[in-house]
Design an enzyme around this catalytic site. Structure first.
Site, PDB file in Angstrom:
ATOM      1  N   CYS A 138     -53.701  29.849  11.375  1.00 18.12           N
ATOM      2  CA  CYS A 138     -54.620  30.177  12.463  1.00 18.12           C
ATOM      3  C   CYS A 138     -55.988  29.620  12.050  1.00 18.12           C
ATOM      4  O   CYS A 138     -56.122  28.996  11.006  1.00 18.12           O
ATOM      5  CB  CYS A 138     -54.681  31.683  12.685  1.00 18.12           C
ATOM      6  SG  CYS A 138     -55.595  32.519  11.409  1.00 18.12           S
TER       7      CYS A 138
ATOM      8  N   ASP B 141     -63.021  41.287   7.302  1.00 20.46           N
ATOM      9  CA  ASP B 141     -63.171  41.329   8.766  1.00 20.46           C
ATOM     10  C   ASP B 141     -64.592  41.693   9.200  1.00 20.46           C
ATOM     11  O   ASP B 141     -64.897  41.667  10.390  1.00 20.46           O
ATOM     12  CB  ASP B 141     -62.184  42.325   9.381  1.00 20.46           C
ATOM     13  CG  ASP B 141     -60.758  41.847   9.223  1.00 20.46           C
ATOM     14  OD1 ASP B 141     -59.834  42.645   9.441  1.00 20.46           O
ATOM     15  OD2 ASP B 141     -60.567  40.669   8.846  1.00 20.46           O
TER      16      ASP B 141
ATOM     17  N   ARG C 181     -52.401  31.110   5.980  1.00 22.11           N
ATOM     18  CA  ARG C 181     -51.778  32.429   6.129  1.00 22.11           C
ATOM     19  C   ARG C 181     -50.247  32.386   5.981  1.00 22.11           C
ATOM     20  O   ARG C 181     -49.496  32.712   6.882  1.00 22.11           O
ATOM     21  CB  ARG C 181     -52.206  33.056   7.459  1.00 22.11           C
ATOM     22  CG  ARG C 181     -53.732  33.133   7.512  1.00 22.11           C
ATOM     23  CD  ARG C 181     -54.270  33.843   8.691  1.00 22.11           C
ATOM     24  NE  ARG C 181     -54.072  35.302   8.582  1.00 22.11           N
ATOM     25  CZ  ARG C 181     -54.448  36.123   9.561  1.00 22.11           C
ATOM     26  NH1 ARG C 181     -54.962  35.635  10.658  1.00 22.11           N
ATOM     27  NH2 ARG C 181     -54.254  37.422   9.445  1.00 22.11           N
TER      28      ARG C 181
ATOM     29  N   ASN D 216     -55.532  46.966  13.862  1.00 23.57           N
ATOM     30  CA  ASN D 216     -54.715  46.620  12.695  1.00 23.57           C
ATOM     31  C   ASN D 216     -53.867  47.762  12.165  1.00 23.57           C
ATOM     32  O   ASN D 216     -53.081  47.563  11.246  1.00 23.57           O
ATOM     33  CB  ASN D 216     -55.596  46.031  11.593  1.00 23.57           C
ATOM     34  CG  ASN D 216     -56.131  44.665  12.008  1.00 23.57           C
ATOM     35  OD1 ASN D 216     -55.670  44.087  13.006  1.00 23.57           O
ATOM     36  ND2 ASN D 216     -57.099  44.168  11.283  1.00 23.57           N
TER      37      ASN D 216
END
Ligand code: EPZ
Length: 421
Positions: free
Chosen positions: A117, A307, A122, A23
């Site tokens: 997703c 995450d 999102r 990321n």
């Protein structure tokens, strides 16, 4: 599609080398579009999403390639196309991060709407509204975002309605070549934002305040290429630490960045893990003990990272005692739970929380990966399940964000094989 075959029941032990952060690498690779001369990046992990980013840069006309020494070199001086197609964007939502650099450098960009997703809708409204405030004309037609600006973007004061990592990154990259100063209030504070800012400054940008809620960017006329090393992946690190805690093992994560994992290390210590840290390593030792379950609520950085939520749900299920994990960032990020149920995990979903009573006895079973971090939680559960074998299907999700995970886990003593199909 490849599968993973795992037979659990062994404590993980030994050293694992942490790769560069997915990321951080993705925005940094795309930021090379802003530079007039070539960039060279090191510690870029070998991941599907990185390959997709390189393919996208080449589709735009840049020369992007992985060198024999593992570094990535990108020359964007020959970019001749400002269209990011649906074919690539649909495989990697982060492609929307080309919007800021293309608009800043070329005054125009056509980028496929990333769409949703597995973990949520999102939207990208915050990205677009920020760029409109900087003077861009933006329309959405036929599934594409069409953006253009006459002359240069204009620096301005942007207040983000909600904290967004991607929007903060996109707007930072749009602002580095804008006229005047841009201030982003309520900015995301993730370590990957700081890494991107450091890389932009290495190119000659003037970004200050990254990592705080207020980021200021003084526009400059042009940027040059740079040599930059991507920071270590805190989520990969956290995933290995949770796997070691779940299997009651003892591991050391090398080439890590402990300072980016305060919230995760705090929770692991509360679960009874002995955690020691050095400048670039983290050691976790359970001394063979079962973890104690902890309550968690995800939050933007420096809060507990979303995450890491799926991994801790798996850990809480087999830990002792009751606990609740609440997901506040994404609206559908418990896809791992039905799959964990198949392995005997006792988890009850109540709205945006996963409630566990602990001491689940896990048994291997055929399960299916649904998204990147859900896949990691299935691996953690499989490493604990001593009876029967677990097969994890659709592990292309995993390959997006974990470099050589089965090799790294094997070296830590796990019985794990990839079945190529
Ligand atoms: C980044 O996604 C990460 N991806 C995600 O990691 C991570 O989970 C997320 O940040 C949060 O930390 C990359 O960096 C490539 P957001 P991003 O914009 O930027 C809403 C992984 O597993 N939102 O901070 O897309 C959004 O729907 C991935 O490695 C808007 O409403 O996340 C979400 O609910 C998964 N409008 C919340 O904000 C917008 O314009 C946070 O999203 C933008 C976001």
């Amino acid at each position: 599609m490849d599968k993973l075959l795992i037979r659990g029941g062994r404590p993980l032990s030994g050293d694992v080398e942490i790769s560069g952060a997915k990321n951080a690498a993705l925005p940094i690779l795309l930021a090379s579009l802003l530079a007039d001369t070539p960039c060279r990046f090191s510690n870029v992990p070998e991941l599907r999403d990185v390959n997709t980013s390189l393919a996208l840069l080449n589709q735009l006309g840049a020369k992007a390639k992985r060198l024999s020494d593992g570094c990535v070199e990108i020359d964007a001086s020959c970019v001749n196309n400002q269209v990011a197609s649906y074919e690539l964007v649909k495989t990697m939502r982060a492609s929307v991060l080309v919007l800021g650099p293309l608009l800043a450098k070329f005054g125009e960009a056509t980028v496929s709407l990333p769409g949703g997703c597995a973990i949520g809708a999102r939207p990208v409204n915050l990205h677009l509204s920020g760029m409109e405030q900087m003077g861009a004309e933006i329309s959405v037609e036929g599934g594409y975002i069409k953006a253009q600006v006459k002359g240069r973007l204009k620096g301005c004061h942007i207040f983000m309605d909600m904290v967004s990592v991607g929007a903060t990154e996109n707007l930072m990259m749009a602002a580095v070549l804008a006229e005047g100063v841009t201030v982003i209030e309520n900015a995301a504070r993730e370590p990957e934002i700081v890494d991107l800012a450091n890389c932009l400054n290495a190119m000659g940008a003037k970004v200050t305040g990254a990592g705080t809620p207020k980021v200021s960017i003084k526009g400059v006329a042009s940027l040059k290429g740079c040599d930059y090393q991507v920071l270590p992946d805190r989520i990969e690190t956290g995933t290995f630490l949770v796997a070691a805690a779940a299997t009651r093992g003892h591991i050391r994560c090398l080439h890590a960045a402990p300072e980016t994992l305060d919230a995760v290390i705090d929770k692991l210590r509360k679960m009874g893990a002995e955690v020691a840290t050095g400048p670039d390593w983290i050691e976790l030792n359970m001394h063979g003990k079962q973890a104690k379950a902890v309550n968690i609520s995800t939050d933007p950085h420096p809060g507990f990272p979303t995450d890491m939520q799926a991994q801790f749900v798996a850990l809480n299920a087999i830990a002792s005692g009751a606990a609740t994990v609440t997901e506040t960032i994404f609206e559908n990020r418990f896809m791992h739970v039905p799959e964990l149920h198949r392995m005997g995990a006792e988890i009850e979903l109540r709205g945006n929380s996963a409630v566990t009573n602990g001491d689940s006895k896990l048994k291997g079973a055929p399960v299916m990966a649904t998204d990147l971090r859900a896949s990691a939680s299935l691996i953690i559960a499989a490493l604990v399940a001593s009876e029967c074998e677990t097969t994890i299907d659709r592990i292309y999700h995993l390959d997006r964000g974990y470099e050589k995970i089965e090799e790294k886990l094997s070296r830590l003593g796990a019985d794990i094989k990839r079945i190529k199909e």
